[in-house]
Write a protein that holds these residues in place. Sequence first.
Motif, PDB file in Angstrom:
ATOM      1  N   LEU A 277     113.240  45.440 -37.167  1.00  0.00           N
ATOM      2  CA  LEU A 277     113.512  46.525 -38.730  1.00  0.00           C
ATOM      3  C   LEU A 277     114.652  47.637 -38.418  1.00  0.00           C
ATOM      4  N   ILE A 278     113.596  48.564 -37.910  1.00  0.00           N
ATOM      5  CA  ILE A 278     114.322  49.743 -37.260  1.00  0.00           C
ATOM      6  C   ILE A 278     115.977  49.615 -36.178  1.00  0.00           C
ATOM      7  N   GLU A 279     115.015  49.047 -34.545  1.00  0.00           N
ATOM      8  CA  GLU A 279     116.489  49.199 -34.024  1.00  0.00           C
ATOM      9  C   GLU A 279     117.396  48.771 -34.136  1.00  0.00           C
ATOM     10  N   GLU A 280     117.662  47.626 -35.470  1.00  0.00           N
ATOM     11  CA  GLU A 280     118.995  46.728 -36.660  1.00  0.00           C
ATOM     12  C   GLU A 280     119.485  48.102 -37.549  1.00  0.00           C
ATOM     13  N   SER A 281     118.801  48.371 -38.286  1.00  0.00           N
ATOM     14  CA  SER A 281     118.965  49.582 -39.232  1.00  0.00           C
ATOM     15  C   SER A 281     120.576  50.306 -38.945  1.00  0.00           C
ATOM     16  N   GLY A 282     120.199  51.326 -37.872  1.00  0.00           N
ATOM     17  CA  GLY A 282     122.085  51.039 -37.533  1.00  0.00           C
ATOM     18  C   GLY A 282     121.381  53.055 -37.687  1.00  0.00           C
ATOM     19  N   ILE A 283     119.966  53.201 -37.973  1.00  0.00           N
ATOM     20  CA  ILE A 283     119.978  54.974 -38.047  1.00  0.00           C
ATOM     21  C   ILE A 283     119.422  55.693 -36.448  1.00  0.00           C
ATOM     22  N   PRO A 284     119.770  56.095 -36.097  1.00  0.00           N
ATOM     23  CA  PRO A 284     119.067  56.574 -34.749  1.00  0.00           C
ATOM     24  C   PRO A 284     117.821  56.932 -34.406  1.00  0.00           C
ATOM     25  N   TYR A 285     117.220  56.640 -33.869  1.00  0.00           N
ATOM     26  CA  TYR A 285     115.265  56.467 -34.007  1.00  0.00           C
ATOM     27  C   TYR A 285     114.918  56.517 -32.968  1.00  0.00           C
ATOM     28  N   THR A 286     113.317  56.677 -32.691  1.00  0.00           N
ATOM     29  CA  THR A 286     112.567  56.842 -31.722  1.00  0.00           C
ATOM     30  C   THR A 286     111.505  55.779 -32.448  1.00  0.00           C
ATOM     31  N   ILE A 287     110.813  55.121 -30.769  1.00  0.00           N
ATOM     32  CA  ILE A 287     109.917  54.385 -31.321  1.00  0.00           C
ATOM     33  C   ILE A 287     108.531  55.225 -30.675  1.00  0.00           C
ATOM     34  N   VAL A 288     107.329  55.002 -30.911  1.00  0.00           N
ATOM     35  CA  VAL A 288     106.517  55.661 -29.854  1.00  0.00           C
ATOM     36  C   VAL A 288     105.503  54.608 -29.978  1.00  0.00           C
ATOM     37  N   ARG A 289     105.576  54.179 -28.831  1.00  0.00           N
ATOM     38  CA  ARG A 289     104.133  53.531 -28.402  1.00  0.00           C
ATOM     39  C   ARG A 289     103.434  53.936 -27.882  1.00  0.00           C
ATOM     40  N   ALA A 290     102.083  54.124 -28.607  1.00  0.00           N
ATOM     41  CA  ALA A 290     100.375  54.428 -28.104  1.00  0.00           C
ATOM     42  C   ALA A 290      99.347  53.298 -27.992  1.00  0.00           C
ATOM     43  N   THR A 291      98.827  53.516 -26.723  1.00  0.00           N
ATOM     44  CA  THR A 291      97.892  52.802 -26.490  1.00  0.00           C
ATOM     45  C   THR A 291      96.102  52.997 -27.820  1.00  0.00           C
ATOM     46  N   GLN A 292      95.311  52.514 -27.690  1.00  0.00           N
ATOM     47  CA  GLN A 292      94.564  52.544 -28.728  1.00  0.00           C
ATOM     48  C   GLN A 292      94.015  54.052 -28.707  1.00  0.00           C
ATOM     49  N   PHE A 293      93.499  54.369 -29.448  1.00  0.00           N
ATOM     50  CA  PHE A 293      93.137  55.852 -29.730  1.00  0.00           C
ATOM     51  C   PHE A 293      92.056  56.108 -29.307  1.00  0.00           C
ATOM     52  N   MET A 294      91.199  56.825 -28.527  1.00  0.00           N
ATOM     53  CA  MET A 294      89.980  57.747 -28.527  1.00  0.00           C
ATOM     54  C   MET A 294      88.810  56.837 -29.769  1.00  0.00           C
ATOM     55  N   GLU A 295      89.343  57.481 -30.758  1.00  0.00           N
ATOM     56  CA  GLU A 295      88.946  57.642 -31.613  1.00  0.00           C
ATOM     57  C   GLU A 295      88.446  56.437 -32.429  1.00  0.00           C
ATOM     58  N   PHE A 296      88.779  54.770 -31.742  1.00  0.00           N
ATOM     59  CA  PHE A 296      88.402  53.727 -32.508  1.00  0.00           C
ATOM     60  C   PHE A 296      87.782  53.070 -31.336  1.00  0.00           C
ATOM     61  N   MET A 297      87.444  53.225 -30.694  1.00  0.00           N
ATOM     62  CA  MET A 297      86.568  53.154 -29.548  1.00  0.00           C
ATOM     63  C   MET A 297      85.178  52.721 -30.388  1.00  0.00           C
ATOM     64  N   GLY A 298      84.348  53.216 -30.995  1.00  0.00           N
ATOM     65  CA  GLY A 298      83.515  52.603 -31.513  1.00  0.00           C
ATOM     66  C   GLY A 298      83.637  51.264 -31.966  1.00  0.00           C
ATOM     67  N   THR A 299      85.338  51.045 -32.751  1.00  0.00           N
ATOM     68  CA  THR A 299      85.402  50.370 -33.391  1.00  0.00           C
ATOM     69  C   THR A 299      85.592  48.915 -32.658  1.00  0.00           C
ATOM     70  N   ILE A 300      86.083  49.470 -31.285  1.00  0.00           N
ATOM     71  CA  ILE A 300      86.112  48.196 -30.254  1.00  0.00           C
ATOM     72  C   ILE A 300      85.079  47.763 -29.753  1.00  0.00           C
ATOM     73  N   ALA A 301      83.942  48.529 -30.410  1.00  0.00           N
ATOM     74  CA  ALA A 301      82.957  48.115 -29.202  1.00  0.00           C
ATOM     75  C   ALA A 301      82.041  47.585 -30.251  1.00  0.00           C
ATOM     76  N   ASP A 302      81.638  47.757 -32.010  1.00  0.00           N
ATOM     77  CA  ASP A 302      81.177  47.095 -33.005  1.00  0.00           C
ATOM     78  C   ASP A 302      81.416  45.788 -32.451  1.00  0.00           C
ATOM     79  N   ALA A 303      82.572  45.740 -32.901  1.00  0.00           N
ATOM     80  CA  ALA A 303      83.648  44.196 -32.661  1.00  0.00           C
ATOM     81  C   ALA A 303      82.823  43.559 -32.031  1.00  0.00           C
ATOM     82  N   GLY A 304      82.344  44.079 -30.465  1.00  0.00           N
ATOM     83  CA  GLY A 304      82.051  42.497 -29.782  1.00  0.00           C
ATOM     84  C   GLY A 304      80.817  43.148 -29.542  1.00  0.00           C
ATOM     85  N   THR A 305      79.854  43.566 -30.330  1.00  0.00           N
ATOM     86  CA  THR A 305      78.605  43.715 -30.264  1.00  0.00           C
ATOM     87  C   THR A 305      77.572  42.638 -30.715  1.00  0.00           C
TER      88      THR A 305
END
Length: 250
Positions: free
Chosen positions: A117-145
Amino acid sequence: MKIVVVGGTGLIGSKVTSLLSARAHEVVVASPSTGVNSVTGEGLEAALRGAHVVVDVTNAPSFDPSEVMEFFKASTRNLMAAEKTAGVKHHVLLSIVGTDGLPGNGYFVAKAAQEALIEESGIPYTIVRATQFMEFMGTIADAGTSGGEARLSIGHFQPIAADDLAELLVEAVTSPPVNAIVDVAGSERGRMCDIIARYLEAIGDPRKVVADPAAGYFGSPLAQNSLVPLGKARLGATKLEDWATKRKAA
């Protein structure tokens, strides 16, 4: 420069807001708690009036695939319309590395739709794709426990500290739009099971981590590089053990 931070009260948004304010920018925090709702459109016109840049760091309140899709589509459409009216010159989106590579993950699919939607909007943009936050590692561990044992993927993993991500987002916000995707990631890449095992050890968590080739990511199968940048990426500086030690002491 007037900058509107949509989702500015969350983990990343609050850090971005603080950094921008410290650099003498006029910052408007747009969230339901401040009377601005990007999903309904409430308060958007007033918040965006005179804005030069909008940075979207919103997070869907649910992980249900249909609800996540509805949230990001409604929010982004409203933002694009309001930004065109206000004459905004740069839209910055926080997205996720691998959005187009996990078709079984409803959240990732919704983020890919948001990007389109952003790419097609006509508004100049920057999309910053980030990897998982370190703050999220506990949640990932819990999901696999189960039974005191965390069964985690052997796929590549490159988590980034929220503070580093905020700094890299601010760089994007205060730079000209690139009309492209920019990947950002942490400084260290390894197997998910190994990195999260290091994190658990650093914080004194006794759980045993088992490397499981069949383990996915919240129900989605993972290829080796599903969650990491495949090409050039901007990297945060924070090391895992340094971050974990600081977090444990907090």
